[in-house]
Design an enzyme around this catalytic site. Sequence first.
Site, PDB file in Angstrom:
ATOM      1  N   HIS A 120      94.000  -2.482  -1.055  1.00 48.33           N
ATOM      2  CA  HIS A 120      92.764  -2.922  -0.412  1.00 48.33           C
ATOM      3  C   HIS A 120      92.972  -3.141   1.096  1.00 48.33           C
ATOM      4  CE1 HIS A 120      94.951  -6.574  -1.635  1.00 48.33           C
ATOM      5  NE2 HIS A 120      94.441  -7.123  -0.548  1.00 48.33           N
ATOM      6  N   TYR A 183      94.407  -3.899  13.298  1.00 42.14           N
ATOM      7  CA  TYR A 183      94.811  -3.164  12.087  1.00 42.14           C
ATOM      8  C   TYR A 183      96.298  -2.847  12.108  1.00 42.14           C
ATOM      9  CZ  TYR A 183      95.073   0.730   8.748  1.00 42.14           C
ATOM     10  OH  TYR A 183      95.426   1.566   7.713  1.00 42.14           O
TER      11      TYR A 183
END
Length: 217
Positions: A120, A183
């Site tokens: 995820h 990220y």
Amino acid sequence: MGRLQKILIPFLGLVLAFWFYSARENFKPEMLKGKRVVVTGASTGIGEQMAYHLARMGSHVFITARTEAKLQKVNGKLSTHTHIHSATHTNTYITCMCAHVAMAQILHGHRGLDMLILNHVGTSYFGYFNGDVGHVRKLLEINFLSYVAMATSALPMLKESGGSIVVVSSMAGKVGFPFTVPYSATKFALDGFFSSLRQEFAIQNVNVSITLCILGF
């Protein structure tokens, strides 16, 4: 000599690459038959496709994601021996105590686990870092801390079965790229934690394998 080196070195690199990637594959689909596998982030993309492959190979697949409607759609395409669980991967899995509860809910009373696939990911922007520390913190919770908490929760079961942890990461966790600062930071954290944990397992003779999947663009 200089010209020879310019030709020889790339050629040698190509030969080595060919040898490495054409090595005999020891994997056989029947190796996963009957294995109990949790796949997170399975409502779309890579997680969804992994769930399909695992189900076709006869694994008992437990899929989880944030959106139950999407999970139900994926479940409808899967074969038997599949179980779904919708849950947020943020605050629910941050503490180990909550992770234990979440894992118990995902497994729906099935005892034991052979493989945990952590896939995820939280949504982030593509652009210059805008100074939003709150966004970095939230992304760390989803992309990193929840992975740590779920792996910690699953570890007793994986030790018992001699199982595996599979972490889906990215080239952004190996090389710093522009426009992906938050990220990239979370993926570097994954690499540091699970690569170090793998070495500790080797020292302690813990029979649990850890695989980091470094995906390109």
